[in-house]
Design an enzyme around this catalytic site. Structure first.
Site, mmCIF file in Angstrom:
data_model
loop_
_atom_site.group_PDB
_atom_site.id
_atom_site.type_symbol
_atom_site.label_atom_id
_atom_site.label_comp_id
_atom_site.label_asym_id
_atom_site.label_seq_id
_atom_site.Cartn_x
_atom_site.Cartn_y
_atom_site.Cartn_z
ATOM 1 N N GLY A 160 0.821 -1.207 0.000
ATOM 2 C CA GLY A 160 0.000 0.000 0.000
ATOM 3 C C GLY A 160 0.851 1.251 0.000
ATOM 4 N N TYR A 161 1.887 1.255 0.814
ATOM 5 C CA TYR A 161 2.790 2.399 0.898
ATOM 6 C C TYR A 161 3.505 2.613 -0.440
ATOM 7 C CZ TYR A 161 6.461 5.484 2.715
ATOM 8 O OH TYR A 161 7.312 6.548 2.931
#
Length: 256
Positions: A160-161
């Site tokens: 996600g990051y």
């Protein structure tokens, strides 16, 4: 005008998100050292007496504190409205706020993904759009995003990051493509491995810390202070012909 005078920010107001500690705090301090007043915001910034507020006011500059949970869309819009009412002119926007949640990709839950994308990418887009339209109307403004090495690389256990920071790289260019000819500069800074809370686990792991340091040509972890200079440059008249650029501050990591 002297070249050094082009780096001065006297009379400017800068909004710095995620300024309570680490890189964001150093960015706010650097801008204040160059003469800017600071509007600071983070999810847990103290209303009065924060470390960053004390540092800025000690330099003779003004500091206004706000809190906002950037994962809450309604709270974000309320924050934007409050700042616009209190400060009709924001000359510099530093989109530094962000979060990171770690789990292997096969176990990375929806709630991790949703929160990271909302905080790290969607909120940054909305802030830039809303404050940027005022900059466009004035024909002048500076926007600085905090990107990452994972703007270029995939990382491990942080899908996600990585996705959010890759997106930051692209919206930096997208905004710049539309706004460069209208007096608004949009650029990004990509930190390498910096000694902050986000990297504490890595620094405390002897094996990973050694592996990381072996790849960094500078031979050390970065320090938040390393971001003062590049932030002031991108916020100042000295960078007027710099658009859509992602500046790596990584001790040479990406050059290896």
């Amino acid at each position: 005008m002297s070249i050094l005078n082009k780096f001065r920010l006297d009379g400017k107001t800068a909004l710095v998100t995620g300024c309570r500690r680490g890189i964001g705090k150093a960015m706010a301090e650097g801008l204040a050292e160059a003469g800017a007043d600071i509007i600071g915001v983070s999810a847990s910034l103290e209303p009065k007496g924060s470390d960053v507020a004390q540092a800025v006011t000690a330099l003779g500059r003004k500091f206004a504190a706000y809190t906002c949970d950037f994962s809450d869309r309604n709270a974000l819009y309320a924050f934007i409205a409050a700042v616009k009412q209190d400060f009709p002119v924001v000359d510099i926007l530093v989109n530094n706020a962000g979060t990171i949640l770690r789990k292997p990709a096969a176990e990375h839950p929806d709630e991790y993904w949703d929160k990271i994308i909302e905080v790290n990418l969607t909120a940054q887009f909305i802030l830039t759009r809303e404050f940027g339209k005022d900059m466009l109307a004035r024909g002048k403004g500076k926007v600085i995003f905090t990107a990452s090495l994972l703007t270029f690389q995939g990382g491990i256990m942080v899908p996600g990051y990585a996705a959010s920071k890759a997106g930051i790289g692209q919206i930096t260019k997208a905004f710049a493509n539309e706004w460069a000819g209208q007096g608004v500069n949009v650029n990004a800074v990509a930190p390498g491995y910096i000694a902050t809370d986000n990297t504490e686990a890595l620094r405390n792991n002897p094996t990973r810390s050694r592996q990381i340091l072996e790849r960094i040509p500078a031979g050390r972890w970065g320090d938040p202070e390393d971001f003062k200079g590049v932030t002031v440059f991108l916020a100042s008249d000295a960078s007027d012909y710099v658009h859509g650029t992602i500046v790596t501050v990584d001790g040479g990591w990406m050059g290896r």
